[in-house]
Design an enzyme around this catalytic site. Structure first.
Site, PDB file in Angstrom:
ATOM      1  N   PRO A  93       0.797  -1.233   0.000  1.00 52.24           N
ATOM      2  CA  PRO A  93       0.000   0.000   0.000  1.00 52.24           C
ATOM      3  C   PRO A  93       0.826   1.277   0.000  1.00 52.24           C
ATOM      4  CG  PRO A  93      -0.998  -1.612   1.456  1.00 52.24           C
ATOM      5  CD  PRO A  93       0.306  -2.198   0.998  1.00 52.24           C
ATOM      6  N   CYS A  94       0.355   2.257  -0.783  1.00 49.39           N
ATOM      7  CA  CYS A  94       1.081   3.515  -0.984  1.00 49.39           C
ATOM      8  C   CYS A  94       0.770   4.610   0.036  1.00 49.39           C
ATOM      9  CB  CYS A  94       0.775   4.072  -2.376  1.00 49.39           C
ATOM     10  SG  CYS A  94       1.230   2.965  -3.722  1.00 49.39           S
ATOM     11  N   PRO A  95      -0.460   4.685   0.612  1.00 48.33           N
ATOM     12  CA  PRO A  95      -0.797   5.828   1.461  1.00 48.33           C
ATOM     13  C   PRO A  95       0.178   6.134   2.592  1.00 48.33           C
ATOM     14  CG  PRO A  95      -2.788   4.622   0.921  1.00 48.33           C
ATOM     15  CD  PRO A  95      -1.636   3.804   0.389  1.00 48.33           C
ATOM     16  N   PHE A  97       3.198   6.475   2.527  1.00 44.71           N
ATOM     17  CA  PHE A  97       4.329   7.265   2.031  1.00 44.71           C
ATOM     18  C   PHE A  97       3.910   8.350   1.044  1.00 44.71           C
ATOM     19  CE2 PHE A  97       5.505   2.767   2.621  1.00 44.71           C
ATOM     20  CZ  PHE A  97       6.308   2.907   3.739  1.00 44.71           C
TER      21      PHE A  97
END
Length: 455
Positions: A93-95, A97
């Protein structure tokens, strides 16, 4: 390497697989999926369907190759069954960073990057590939990245980070992705990052002209739109279940889309019909999910070996779910052409092809000197002492820079502060806050509470 080993099809375990952007790219690079694990049920159904329809898996093979659920939950899959696999890959998951988010890093319940590193240590693949947003490359996360490289080194890997741009690999989109590749030493000696393409990708207009004309919009109108859409797209933003629906991104992105003659306030069900004209104040037509998928690099005129192309020479990845879910699956994906380029480079390294090079110990590179200094000591240091010791090691940092790095450290690590008799504050570095599989970590409660909003 023996010929029989070189001829063997390589196998991959993919975590947080989504709807299969990385899956398609890696399959086209010569990898076969032992298992792909995905939390979202619609994305998992998309993946299972296309393993059969596009990639030639039997129904039984496809069902066995897709696991649905929390990748960190032992009830979803058993990592021990995949020890020694050729490649462990994923787009965690990206959120945690993302610059668009709060950049909570190790304190975000969706952060699985550190856990993936521990997974790598457990199953010991020949190679590791993890991709994430550009935000992970920021100064805020230098200590986090340093910890990752150090941990991989302890597990026997040489790791390196690189910022790759999708448009350099044929994708008509400005999509930077921060990629970690790590390999066992005997394979790392043969790894080179993929070389960007020399030719520019097609513009949005060139790429989508046939789709824009597919529902009867007049040729002169399509031609005018193609002329305006004369650049590549801004980054497609899939969003999350926490925020937003199917639109093409924040305000800045919407302005970029408007310059291309695209209404970014939503996603259309169909291309413009005959006689369609943009209403007052609207820059042009909306894109359909098929158009967004093509911009993401999902169109493919070169099917995998043994798979027959559909009519017209192009096969299409079919997505499961409603429009918003489909858009999110597409927008959150790793562009298949970039995944393929990385997969080819990793495959060559595993086969030990090409020129063997002298390794520079990438894990010895100091990304965060303050982190490295405190990690190696069992006593606290003041800012002045940190500056003095780093200077003796050849690193010159001023007080504001040291204090900034200490502030960043406090977000992802337990940083203890002790006040000395003279009033000076001394710092010592404690444990990494990130989830790495601990039974008592806060991630479990937060994940349970927010399960319906996590994507």
């Amino acid at each position: 390497m023996a010929a029989s080993e070189r001829d063997r099809q390589l196998e991959v375990v993919e975590i947080c697989a989504g709807a299969g952007g990385q899956t398609l790219g890696l399959e086209r690079a010569g990898f076969r999926h032992r298992i792909a694990v995905e939390l979202d049920e619609n994305a998992a159904r998309t993946l299972c369907r296309n393993l059969q329809d596009v990639l030639g898996y039997s129904e039984e093979e496809a069902k066995k190759a897709v696991a649905v659920g929390d990748v960190a939950d032992p009830e979803t899959w058993n990592p021990a069954e995949y020890k020694g696999v050729d490649l462990l890959a994923g787009g965690v998951p990206c959120p945690p960073f993302s610059i668009a988010g709060k950049q909570l890093g190790a304190n975000d319940e969706r952060d699985l990057f550190a856990w993936a590193i521990e997974l790598c240590g457990d199953i010991q693949p020949k190679a590791l590939l993890l991709e994430n947003v550009r935000g992970l490359s920021a100064n805020r996360f230098t200590a986090y990245r340093q910890h990752v490289l150090d941990r991989l080194h302890e597990y026997g890997y040489i790791g390196d980070w690189k910022l790759l741009h999708a448009n350099e690999f044929g994708v008509s989109q400005l999509r930077p992705r921060f990629v970690l590749v790590a390999l066992k030493r005997e394979y790392a000696e043969y790894f080179d990052w993929p070389t960007p393409h020399e030719e520019e990708p097609p513009t949005v207009g060139e790429l989508l002209a046939d789709l824009m004309a597919g529902n009867g919009w007049e040729k002169d109108q399509v031609d005018a739109w193609v002329k305006q859409a004369s650049d590549i797209a801004p980054t497609i933003v899939g969003g999350s279940k926490k925020h937003g629906g199917a639109d093409l991104g924040p305000t800045r992105a919407k302005r970029a889309w408007a310059d291309l003659g695209v209404d970014a306030m939503g996603v259309a069900n169909d291309a413009p019909k005959k006689g369609w004209r943009a209403p007052e104040g609207v820059p042009g037509p909306k894109l359909t999910t098929a158009m967004v998928a093509r911009i993401q690099g999902w169109h493919d005129f070169e099917p995998p070996v043994g798979v027959s192309p559909s009519t017209g020479g192009e096969f299409r990845w079919k997505f499961h779910g409603r429009k918003t879910s489909i858009y999110r699956q597409i927008g959150n994906a790793f562009p298949p052409p970039v995944a393929k380029a990385l997969g080819v480079a990793i495959r060559k390294a595993i086969h030990q092809e090409g020129e063997r090079r002298t390794l520079v110990e990438n894990t010895d590179r100091v990304l965060d000197p303050v982190y490295k200094l405190l990690r190696g000591l069992d006593r606290p240091l003041t800012v002045d002492q940190i500056i003095e010791k780093l200077a003796k090691q050849g690193t010159v940092l001023e007080q504001p820079e040291v204090e900034r790095r200490l502030n960043h450290l406090s977000h992802d690590f337990a940083l203890t502060m002790t006040t000395r008799s003279n009033g000076a504050i001394a710092y010592s570095l404690g444990e990494f806050k990130a989830f790495i599989g601990q039974d008592d970590h806060q991630r479990h409660d937060l994940f349970t509470q927010l399960r319906a909003k996590i994507s």
